[in-house]
Every structure is written in C-alpha cells, then in structure tokens.
Scaffold this motif. Structure first.
Motif, PDB file in Angstrom:
ATOM      1  N   VAL A  55      -5.117   0.929 -10.417  1.00 43.35           N
ATOM      2  CA  VAL A  55      -5.633   0.755  -9.055  1.00 43.35           C
ATOM      3  C   VAL A  55      -6.990   1.427  -8.865  1.00 43.35           C
ATOM      4  O   VAL A  55      -7.716   1.131  -7.922  1.00 43.35           O
ATOM      5  CB  VAL A  55      -4.642   1.273  -7.978  1.00 43.35           C
ATOM      6  N   ASN A  56      -7.337   2.351  -9.761  1.00 45.18           N
ATOM      7  CA  ASN A  56      -8.640   3.011  -9.672  1.00 45.18           C
ATOM      8  C   ASN A  56      -9.640   2.460 -10.687  1.00 45.18           C
ATOM      9  O   ASN A  56     -10.750   2.970 -10.801  1.00 45.18           O
ATOM     10  CB  ASN A  56      -8.499   4.521  -9.914  1.00 45.18           C
ATOM     11  N   LEU A  62      -4.445  -4.039   2.324  1.00 46.88           N
ATOM     12  CA  LEU A  62      -3.946  -3.483   1.060  1.00 46.88           C
ATOM     13  C   LEU A  62      -4.897  -2.455   0.460  1.00 46.88           C
ATOM     14  O   LEU A  62      -4.500  -1.343   0.123  1.00 46.88           O
ATOM     15  CB  LEU A  62      -3.711  -4.635   0.078  1.00 46.88           C
ATOM     16  N   THR A  63      -6.154  -2.799   0.316  1.00 42.46           N
ATOM     17  CA  THR A  63      -7.094  -1.892  -0.358  1.00 42.46           C
ATOM     18  C   THR A  63      -8.320  -1.579   0.488  1.00 42.46           C
ATOM     19  O   THR A  63      -9.038  -0.624   0.182  1.00 42.46           O
ATOM     20  CB  THR A  63      -7.608  -2.517  -1.669  1.00 42.46           C
ATOM     21  N   LEU A  70       0.836  -1.203   0.000  1.00 40.11           N
ATOM     22  CA  LEU A  70       0.000   0.000   0.000  1.00 40.11           C
ATOM     23  C   LEU A  70       0.869   1.251   0.000  1.00 40.11           C
ATOM     24  O   LEU A  70       0.635   2.190  -0.766  1.00 40.11           O
ATOM     25  CB  LEU A  70      -0.897  -0.020   1.249  1.00 40.11           C
ATOM     26  N   SER A  99       0.535   3.771  -3.055  1.00 46.05           N
ATOM     27  CA  SER A  99      -0.470   4.794  -2.750  1.00 46.05           C
ATOM     28  C   SER A  99      -0.141   6.071  -3.512  1.00 46.05           C
ATOM     29  O   SER A  99       0.918   6.179  -4.143  1.00 46.05           O
ATOM     30  CB  SER A  99      -0.489   5.081  -1.245  1.00 46.05           C
ATOM     31  N   SER A 100      -1.030   7.045  -3.422  1.00 46.57           N
ATOM     32  CA  SER A 100      -0.818   8.259  -4.214  1.00 46.57           C
ATOM     33  C   SER A 100       0.384   9.062  -3.727  1.00 46.57           C
ATOM     34  O   SER A 100       0.840   9.964  -4.411  1.00 46.57           O
ATOM     35  CB  SER A 100      -2.081   9.126  -4.198  1.00 46.57           C
ATOM     36  N   VAL A 101       0.890   8.750  -2.517  1.00 53.46           N
ATOM     37  CA  VAL A 101       2.116   9.412  -2.065  1.00 53.46           C
ATOM     38  C   VAL A 101       3.248   8.385  -1.905  1.00 53.46           C
ATOM     39  O   VAL A 101       4.264   8.664  -1.278  1.00 53.46           O
ATOM     40  CB  VAL A 101       1.890  10.159  -0.721  1.00 53.46           C
ATOM     41  N   THR A 109      -1.367   9.366 -11.844  1.00 56.44           N
ATOM     42  CA  THR A 109      -2.023   8.367 -10.999  1.00 56.44           C
ATOM     43  C   THR A 109      -1.860   7.004 -11.661  1.00 56.44           C
ATOM     44  O   THR A 109      -1.984   6.901 -12.884  1.00 56.44           O
ATOM     45  CB  THR A 109      -3.533   8.674 -10.895  1.00 56.44           C
ATOM     46  N   GLN A 155       0.752  15.054 -11.132  1.00 57.13           N
ATOM     47  CA  GLN A 155      -0.578  14.523 -10.795  1.00 57.13           C
ATOM     48  C   GLN A 155      -0.768  13.092 -11.293  1.00 57.13           C
ATOM     49  O   GLN A 155      -1.877  12.557 -11.249  1.00 57.13           O
ATOM     50  CB  GLN A 155      -1.681  15.406 -11.406  1.00 57.13           C
ATOM     51  N   LYS A 204     -12.330   0.126 -12.356  1.00 60.95           N
ATOM     52  CA  LYS A 204     -13.376  -0.818 -11.928  1.00 60.95           C
ATOM     53  C   LYS A 204     -13.102  -2.212 -12.480  1.00 60.95           C
ATOM     54  O   LYS A 204     -13.385  -3.222 -11.843  1.00 60.95           O
ATOM     55  CB  LYS A 204     -14.731  -0.305 -12.428  1.00 60.95           C
ATOM     56  N   PRO A 236     -10.889   1.078  -4.431  1.00 63.28           N
ATOM     57  CA  PRO A 236     -11.841   2.184  -4.319  1.00 63.28           C
ATOM     58  C   PRO A 236     -13.284   1.705  -4.529  1.00 63.28           C
ATOM     59  O   PRO A 236     -13.486   0.731  -5.241  1.00 63.28           O
ATOM     60  CB  PRO A 236     -11.419   3.134  -5.438  1.00 63.28           C
ATOM     61  N   SER A 237     -14.211   2.419  -3.923  1.00 65.27           N
ATOM     62  CA  SER A 237     -15.600   1.973  -3.860  1.00 65.27           C
ATOM     63  C   SER A 237     -15.589   0.542  -3.338  1.00 65.27           C
ATOM     64  O   SER A 237     -15.014   0.299  -2.291  1.00 65.27           O
ATOM     65  CB  SER A 237     -16.288   2.107  -5.211  1.00 65.27           C
ATOM     66  N   ASN A 238     -16.126  -0.405  -4.093  1.00 61.65           N
ATOM     67  CA  ASN A 238     -16.054  -1.805  -3.675  1.00 61.65           C
ATOM     68  C   ASN A 238     -15.383  -2.646  -4.759  1.00 61.65           C
ATOM     69  O   ASN A 238     -15.657  -3.825  -4.902  1.00 61.65           O
ATOM     70  CB  ASN A 238     -17.449  -2.350  -3.349  1.00 61.65           C
ATOM     71  N   TYR A 239     -14.484  -2.016  -5.508  1.00 59.77           N
ATOM     72  CA  TYR A 239     -13.895  -2.669  -6.680  1.00 59.77           C
ATOM     73  C   TYR A 239     -12.994  -3.848  -6.342  1.00 59.77           C
ATOM     74  O   TYR A 239     -12.762  -4.712  -7.186  1.00 59.77           O
ATOM     75  CB  TYR A 239     -13.098  -1.658  -7.522  1.00 59.77           C
TER      76      TYR A 239
END
Lengths: 300, 428
Positions: free
Chosen positions: A155-156, A240-241, A128, A132-134, A151, A149, A158, A245-248
C-alpha cells in the motif's frame, strides 16, 4: 418547404419527440462541457467571477507535471482492470451459474452481486479500516509476524499501490457484469445448446462457439460502460486512499478535484476535465471500431 | 492553517435555523465551520443558542460545514455573488483568495477602542494589513510534541533535551515493541503543517522563508534542505515508523492514548481529543502523565530555541458592504463569538485554548490537567511561521505530497527541494 407533406410531418414529429431530451442533454451535459472548455483557456477567479484569456497555459502546465502522468497511468490501470478483469470474470461467473456448474447458485449469485448494492464510500471506508495501519488485517499480520511495526508494504509502494485498489474494484463491480451477462444468457434459446450437446460438443466448444458470439454485442456495450465508468470513477478511490500515499493512487478525477476544489483553480481543473472527456470519446470510438472489425456492425 | 480530517464524508452539512421571537428581526446568514462529531462540539451549539436568546431581534440562518466542503461552499457562494453575511475565516492563505478579493469587511473600524481588550498578537494585521476575522484564541500552534512520561519512565528514559538524544532513544523504544513518534501522516498536510514547519523555523528561520517565497532565496538553500534531511532521517531511523504514512487523522490520537507510541506530533487543537470532559481519550490521571512540549533543539540551528510553528487563530468575519442595520447585527455576532460569555463557555467546555480576549477572569474555571498544561505551553515557546500559511498553494501541494515520498524513501531531499522551488517559482 411544404409543412403538410408526409415527409415534413415525419420530420416535425421526430423533432418534437427528440427536442425535450435534446434540450435537457444540451443544458446539463453540453453546456457544462463547453463552459469547461472555455474556462480551461482562461485565468478564472472564482471570487470575482472574472475570466482572462490564458491560451494553452494550463494544458502546458498539466503536461509538464509528473502528477498528471501518474494520474493518467493509474486511470489506465482502472480502465484495464475494468475491461480485462471485471467483464471476463463477470462473464465466466455468469456462465457457470447459467450452465448450473455449481450448487447453491442463488447464494453465489447473491454474494457476488452484493458489493454493487453498497455505497462506494461505505465500501471504501470498510476496506480502508481493514488495511489501515491500525486496521484489523494489519494487526492480524503483526501478530502473525510478531512485529508490532509491520506495515503492508504494497500500500506504500510507488509501483504497486494501485493493486489493492484494483482488487477492490474487481470485488465491487464484477457482480454487476455477471448479472447483465446472466440476463442475456437466459435469452439464448436452450435448444441450440441442447443440439450442440447431442452433436457431442464439449463445454468449452459450446462456450466459444455459441455463447461468446451470441453475447458479443453485450460485451461491446459493457466495455463502453466500463471505460466511461473508469474514467469518471471517483468515490471509491477518494474514500479508500484519497489518491495517496503521495499521489501514487491518484486518478485523473482526483487530480482534477484536488486542483478545482481544494486549491480552487477552476481553470486548471477544467483543463484536466477536458482531457478526461477527450480520452473517453477516443476510447469509446476505438471500442466501436474494433467491434466493427471483429463482429460487424449488425451485431451491435 | 489546514485543519482537516481524513474522511470527507465526516463533513457536517446540516442547517440550523434559530428564529427570533419578534417580528421585523434582522436576518444574518452565517456560514459556519463546525464539526459536530468533535469532542466538546456541544459547546459551540450552546454559544449559538445563548446568542440567539440574548439577541431576539437578530434572526440567524446558519449553515454549518466542515473541512473541504466548507471551503467549496464559501467559494461557490462568493462566485455566485451570495457571500454570507458572516463566515468563518482563516488569517492567512487558507482563505486568502477570498479575504484578498475585497469582499470581506475590515473589522478594525468596528473594533475601535475595544482593540485594547484583546491580546495584541491576536488582533495584529492580517492579509492586506486588515483585520478580516476576529480570532477566537490568542493563536494556534501547529506543532506540539505530546510526550507520554509514564512510558519514558517505564523504559528508563529521560525527557530528551536535544534531537540527538531523541534519536538515541529509538533502539530502546523499538525494543519494547513501541513506536517512537506517532503522526497522522496519511493526511498529506499533517507532516508539512505539524512537523516540517517547526523544523524549518529552526533550521532556516522565518526571515529566510519570506525571502524564499519572494524569490530572494531558494528552497534549495541549505537551511531548508537540512529540514528535509531531518524528516527523512526520522523515518530512516525508525523514530517515526513508515506505517504512519497509512495512519489516518482520526486514528492517530488513539495510537498515542493506547500507549502504543511514546511521542505524538500534532497541533495544539488536538489536546481536546484527549482532555474533553465528556468524551476525551484520556482520564485526568493519565493526562497528568502527558507533557506538552516541542521537538528538542537541533545542534547548530539558527532559529529560536524551543520554537513552535504558530499562526493567529481563526474566527468570524463579515461581508463588506452590508447595510448599517445588518452590519451592526453581524458585528454583534462576530464580537459575541469571541467575547467573555463565549470564551468562558469554551473554557468550561474543556475544548479550548487561551482566548484572544485579554484579562478574562478564569479563576472559577476548572480545567482538565492537559488544558492547564496547554495554557502553560504558549509562553515557553517562541513562534515561527507555518509553511501553508505563507507559501502559495502550488508550493504547499508539492511539499505535502513530497514529504510522504520522502518518508517512503522514494525521493531525496535534494530532488524534493528542487521540485518545491520549481513549484513556488511557477507562481512567483
């Protein structure tokens, strides 16, 4: 019944030996499953400890939720990765080490086995933090692409968010299967392989005709382990997640956890757990049936 | 309101037992919500130790947990008929099942005439018209826009007065390689609690929200749809970068403190992460350059101008049906926890908000600049409801996950509104 007969003595002895384990099993496995089955048909208030009969209400709700189908799909992805990823790769790696096809075998064996010795939560947080984004990997990619920016899209996504999870699962568990296969490979009589080589058999032919049939029983047992482990797997994905994101990336165990322990809907959580138990039983029976058809019962 | 971190295992699970020196002490079992890793956490320990010293006839058996583990333990204890004597509670739905079940005492009879010593909003009736917990603070704003004015100046930008002006800043901010608004959107509750709640308060208003929950209005109504469209637009325009969907709650303050984002959205409780004296992320000089405000107004909004989403603060509650001796000891603890000594310690510790206790003399308290700004924040911003404090869990859950889908462009505002309406309707 004559308790002094030889047969009765055998039965009593058998029961005495089996009873302690059976009682423990019924208490810690059987009772919770039956209790959970009961709760899944009720409206249970955890604070007042009251359960009111609700019929199939929670099952209907579950099957009508898109979240359930997403969690089921993701769980099956984990099962497929375990059965068709970890086991074959573990088998091949074990074979490479067993046949001494690479140098520094001890080093490679240690490296592949290392992840399984780590806590799943630590591994999850490690991955993670990297992605992660950082995280380090994300920042490195931002430098490479010269885009602050940037990404990591997968990982985002669906559709593809489970791919990094699947990769982490492969990295962690393959070593376990490799070690089990290696231990069983070392039980094969080397003279059989030597005889095959004298007869001019190729490496591939030795692998397919001697090694694979010798380990078919182990493959079945490990497949059952893999299926059961996949269905109850929770810790790594949670760390890990968290299912997002959401419930993906949510699997059935996380889905159950969310309802049972975040929203304290134990009835709905119990209904989900019943589906997990049912799936586990069905898949394991399926493996045994396939195994019997392909290899025969005596090989197990 | 949910106050969670992203990592469950950061949850604290240790037991602290303070023994009374005299025999025959009353034993109070206290389940406490406490994150020992939070900046300023030592203040909490100091408050507990001070109470123990001042009340040697009360033996405290304290178990502290944080985040979900706390709620799970409280539920398990209640189910087993072992509800602790004193516990940490929320005023709304967060612990609504337990406060609504009748096993928690109403504190109004204990409070008596002392009620006049508190800020009226803090001791207003909670669920069922009772006072289940005595709030520590005058309230909690779940939405706050932290603004780095130094970055704004560097970019030649002025503080935005309208949402339109805020959107217009995006090209300049992105051109400088910075983020517009940073928000810890990886945690599903953050966008709902810290962003959407405040927007709904402006675009739809509290009256509509209560009607929608009761089924007299719909979450597919225009006001709510508008709020969802604003969130969608924030991501689509890059005002909030999509990368925030992977930004954990623990990491987000660092992004803002390291000057990587011009704005930051979080609750008021996050101020201490920047200002805590011992381990805050910002120096006092840097804090002077941070402004605490709210999202600017939306043209045509129906809610109050400059509003924030707000809820009565959390605090300690007591089990119903305690013996007189135990009830007196428990009340001593509950009232001490928000009393002048504890409130002053929190103020001096630097991780605080205005206490629920009125007329507290704080003239001798030296506060970090950001805490001073926090005190000035509340009178300026009218309060609206926080969604997860009033909407049933099934609806909140769909809002939480749906907002991430909205951010990633995987669902339209109309689809999400329909699904939220269906989720809430299923439990009406």
């Amino acid at each position: 019944m004559n308790f002094t007969s030889e047969k009765s003595k055998k039965v009593i002895t058998y029961l005495l030996f089996v009873a302690p384990a059976l009682v423990i099993y019924l208490l810690i496995i059987g009772y919770p499953i039956i209790k959970s089955l009961h709760l899944s048909f009720t409206d249970y208030n955890v604070y007042t400890n009251e359960a009111v009969w609700a019929g199939f209400k929670w099952y209907i709700k579950m099957f009508n939720q898109s979240e359930f189908w997403m969690a089921l799909k993701n769980t099956m992805v984990v099962v497929v990765v375990s059965v068709f990823g970890q086991i074959p790769i573990g088998f091949v790696l074990a074979y490479i080490l067993y046949r001494k096809l690479v140098r520094f075998r001890g080093f490679f064996q240690g490296m592949v086995f290392l992840p399984i010795t780590l806590s799943m939560v630590i591994v999850g947080i490690l991955w993670l933090k990297m992605f992660s984004s950082v995280g380090a990997v994300t920042n490195l990619l931002r430098l490479i692409y010269n885009d602050p920016q940037y990404t990591i899209g997968i990982v985002n996504s669906k559709t593809w968010a489970m791919v990094p999870v699947a990769f982490a699962l492969l990295w962690i568990y393959t070593g376990f299967y490799m070690v089990v296969f290696l231990a069983n490979l070392q039980r094969i009589n080397p003279s059989i392989i030597e005889a095959a080589m004298i007869d001019g058999a190729s490496e591939v032919r030795i692998f397919l005709k001697i090694i694979v049939p010798s380990l078919s029983g182990v493959v079945v047992i490990l497949t059952i382990f893999a299926i059961a482990g996949s269905l109850k797997g929770f810790d790594l994905i949670f760390a890990l997640t968290g299912g997002g994101p959401s419930n993906y990336t949510e699997v059935l165990t996380l889905y159950m956890y969310r309802y049972a322990f975040t929203y304290f809907n134990y009835s709905f959580g119990s209904a989900i757990s019943m589906v997990i138990v049912s799936m586990s039983i069905i898949l394991i029976i399926l493996v045994r049936v396939i195994e019997r058809k392909l290899v025969g019962p005596k090989q197990v | 309101m949910f106050r969670k971190t992203g990592v469950l295992l950061c949850v604290l699970a240790f037991s602290l037992v303070v023994f009374a020196s005299c025999a025959g002490a009353v034993t109070i079992k206290w389940l406490h919500y406490y994150d020992i890793t939070a900046p300023g956490a030592e203040v909490e320990l100091d408050i507990i130790q001070t109470f123990a010293k001042l009340n040697p006839d009360i033996k405290l058996e304290i178990e502290t947990l944080y985040d979900q583990a706390y709620h799970q333990k409280l539920a398990a204890l209640a189910a087993a008929g072992q509800t602790p004597d004193v516990m940490y509670l929320w005023p709304g739905e967060r612990t609504g099942k337990i406060t609504g079940s009748g096993i928690i005492a109403d504190l109004y009879p204990f409070l008596g005439d002392d009620i006049d010593n508190y800020v009226p909003a803090a001791v207003a009736p909670q669920l069922l018209g009772r006072l289940h917990e005595l709030p520590m603070f005058s309230g909690t704003a779940s939405h706050m826009l932290y603004v780095n004015t130094e970055l704004l100046d560097r970019l030649g930008l002025a503080m935005p007065q309208t949402y339109k002006e805020l959107k217009a800043m995006v090209p300049a901010i992105k051109g400088a390689g910075l983020q517009g608004i940073a928000i810890a959107a990886k945690e599903t509750w953050v966008m709902q609690s810290c962003l959407l709640s405040a927007i709904v308060g402006r675009t739809a208003g509290d009256e509509w929200l209560m009607k929608a929950i009761a089924g007299e209005a719909s979450f597919e109504d225009e006001g709510f749809l508008w709020a969802l469209r604003i969130v969608e637009e924030m991501y689509a325009t890059g005002l909030i970068s999509e990368s925030n969907v992977q930004l954990g709650y623990g990491d987000a303050p660092n992004v803002f403190a390291e000057d990587k984002a011009v704005f930051y959205i979080d609750g008021d409780w996050r101020v201490s992460a920047f200002s805590a004296v011992a381990d805050g992320l910002m120096t006092p000089e840097k804090q002077e350059k941070i402004t605490l405000t709210v999202l600017p107004d939306f043209a045509g909004q129906i809610g109050p101008s400059g509003s924030t989403s707000f809820v009565v603060s959390t605090g300690l509650g007591m089990k119903a049906g305690l013996s007189q001796e135990k009830a007196e000891a428990a009340w001593k603890l509950v009232s001490f926890y928000v009393g002048p000594i504890a409130s002053k310690k929190r103020l001096l510790g630097g991780s605080l908000k205005p206490p629920s206790l009125a007329n507290l003399d704080i003239s001798d308290v030296e506060m970090p600049p950001l805490d001073r700004k926090l005190f000035a924040f509340y009178p300026l911003h009218p309060a609206t409801l926080i969604l997860d404090a009033v909407i049933p869990a099934d609806g909140v859950q769909r809002i939480n996950t749906g907002l991430q889908e909205l951010a990633l462009g995987d669902i339209t505002p109309e689809q999400l509104a329909a699904e939220i309406e269906a989720a809430v309707a299923s439990v009406r």
